[in-house]
Design an enzyme around this catalytic site. Structure first.
Site, short mmCIF file in Angstrom:
data_model
loop_
_atom_site.label_atom_id
_atom_site.label_comp_id
_atom_site.label_asym_id
_atom_site.label_seq_id
_atom_site.Cartn_x
_atom_site.Cartn_y
_atom_site.Cartn_z
N SER A 2 45.81 41.28 34.83
CA SER A 2 44.99 41.20 36.04
C SER A 2 44.26 39.89 36.15
CB SER A 2 44.05 42.41 36.17
OG SER A 2 43.32 42.60 35.00
N THR A 19 40.51 41.25 33.93
CA THR A 19 39.76 40.30 34.75
C THR A 19 38.65 39.71 33.89
OG1 THR A 19 40.14 41.42 36.82
CG2 THR A 19 38.09 40.17 36.66
N THR A 58 40.52 36.51 38.65
CA THR A 58 41.31 37.75 38.65
C THR A 58 42.54 37.65 39.54
OG1 THR A 58 41.12 40.16 38.94
CG2 THR A 58 40.12 38.80 40.64
N ARG A 70 44.15 41.94 50.55
CA ARG A 70 42.95 42.58 49.97
C ARG A 70 42.22 41.61 49.03
NH1 ARG A 70 40.86 43.60 44.62
NH2 ARG A 70 39.55 45.45 44.71
N VAL A 71 40.90 41.57 49.15
CA VAL A 71 40.09 40.78 48.22
C VAL A 71 39.03 41.71 47.64
CG1 VAL A 71 38.45 38.87 48.02
CG2 VAL A 71 40.46 38.61 49.46
N GLY A 72 38.80 41.60 46.34
CA GLY A 72 37.79 42.45 45.70
C GLY A 72 36.48 41.72 45.51
N ASP A 73 35.77 42.12 44.48
CA ASP A 73 34.43 41.58 44.22
C ASP A 73 34.45 40.22 43.51
OD1 ASP A 73 35.62 43.00 42.01
OD2 ASP A 73 33.74 42.69 40.93
N THR A 115 33.50 43.81 36.43
CA THR A 115 34.94 44.06 36.39
C THR A 115 35.17 45.51 36.82
OG1 THR A 115 36.92 44.04 34.98
CG2 THR A 115 34.86 44.68 33.93
N GLY A 116 36.41 45.82 37.19
CA GLY A 116 36.69 47.18 37.63
C GLY A 116 36.95 47.22 39.13
N GLY A 138 36.61 46.67 42.52
CA GLY A 138 35.78 45.72 43.26
C GLY A 138 35.10 46.30 44.48
C1 SD4 Z 1 38.98 43.52 41.74
N1 SD4 Z 1 37.28 43.56 40.04
O1 SD4 Z 1 39.75 42.77 42.33
C2 SD4 Z 1 38.67 43.22 40.29
C3 SD4 Z 1 39.64 43.97 39.42
C4 SD4 Z 1 39.37 43.95 37.96
O2 SD4 Z 1 40.23 44.03 35.82
O3 SD4 Z 1 38.28 43.75 37.49
N2 SD4 Z 1 40.39 44.15 37.16
O4 SD4 Z 1 38.51 44.53 42.25
#
Ligand code: SD4
Length: 333
Positions: A90, A192, A210, A220-223, A243-244, A246
């Protein structure tokens, strides 16, 4: 009762969750009335903390600091290690693609002056953390997305390359067979990298990079590249990274929240626990199938980490030692 025990006890019943939620609210209100406490004592340096089992990245960052480099150089160099690590699914090269088979990367960086740079949804460029730094230092902007970011990278000498490895392609093809178009967030496995460092001058910087959620919707975009979501640094107070899943981090502006809680006098550990509380204590929130983990450091070099579920760990370089440490977590029932 100590906060952690209180959280543990309260979490076993639904009623408990309500109690925790209101406890957090009143606690936050009290905190807001407190005066900001700006720490002046010097931390033990160099110090590096990073999400997950990332010993080489942390060692690389620590070496930069030991050679007198800045926290900013340290976090950039450390993150580049994971971006180049094809095993990591990731982040960077080897990252799992979106549902259309494209690896798209997100990254951001913050220095000790509070400057920020980010790139979102970038294809074909491995070291997006360095592109984010260039955005911060060489443009009047803070974010560049997709083709614009890629063009900017190439015009600055970054090499275009295929980021989809054979292993990631194989995993994507297997996923497509019964995909149901659901992104995957496995609570046990992520890589990440969010990294925070303090240099010999006591200055703090942070970085986060990440490939986002595996098989995410295109676009899509996360945190991770969003200021205050996946990363926040205030050199007078400290820094935090996430992490996790987002979406959950963004909805609670997690990293910013943690730094603000530290500003109000909470330890990094307490601040991480409260930020996880903000997610899991939302009425009706079903947190069973997703993970969020936070790391934090304050100006004194105290660190904290907390996650929703077990299996979150972080690497910490402190007092010359680089250790992987299991994080404490919320869901113990
Ligand atoms: C996201 N926080 O794009 C990231 C994903 C992640 O280990 O942390 N993966 O949401």
């Amino acid at each position: 009762m100590k906060r952690r025990n209180f959280i543990k006890k309260a979490s076993v019943t639904g009623l408990g969750l309500v109690a925790v939620s209101s406890a957090f609210t009143s606690c936050d209100e009290t905190l807001e009335k407190k005066e900001a406490s700006i720490v002046t004592s010097k931390p033990t340096t160099p110090l590096v903390i990073a999400t997950w089992d990332t010993p080489l990245a942390v060692e690389t960052a620590a070496k930069v600091l030991q050679n007198g480099g800045s926290a900013l150089d340290a976090v950039e160099q450390g993150c580049r290690i994971e971006e180049a690590n094809e095993e990591g699914q990731s982040v960077g090269k080897g990252g799992l693609p979106d549902r259309e088979g494209d690896v798209t990367l997100d990254a951001c960086i913050m220095n000790d002056k509070g400057d920020y740079g980010a790139v979102l949804g970038v294809k074909n460029i491995m070291h997006v953390i360095s592109v984010a730094r260039k955005v911060m230092e060489d443009t009047p902007h803070v974010m560049l997305v997709a083709e614009g970011a890629e063009k900017f990278a190439v015009s600055n000498g970054f090499k275009r390359e295929n980021l989809l490895t054979a292993a990631a392609k194989k995993a994507w093809e297997a996923w497509k067979i019964k995909s149901e178009y659901k992104p995957i967030i496995n609570i046990e496995n992520h890589d990440t990298i969010g990294m925070l460092a303090i240099d010999k001058n006591g200055n703090i910087s942070g970085a986060c990079t990440t490939s986002g959620l595996a098989y995410k919707m295109a676009g899509r975009v996360g945190d991770s590249p969003i200021i205050g979501g996946g990363l926040f640094v205030d050199n007078e107070i400290g820094g935090a990274s996430a992490t996790g899943l987002g979406e959950e981090v963004l909805k609670t502006v997690g990293s910013f929240l943690i730094v603000e809680l530290m500003r109000q006098g909470k330890s990094p550990q307490e601040a991480c626990e409260i930020a996880i509380g903000r997610i899991v204590n939302k009425p009706g929130k079903d947190f069973k199938n997703f993970q969020v983990g936070y790391i934090a450091v304050n100006k004194q070099g105290e660190t904290g980490a907390y996650s929703i579920h077990e299996w979150f760990s972080y690497n910490l370089f402190k007092d010359g030692d680089n250790k992987n440490i299991k994080s404490d977590y919320f869901n113990k029932v």
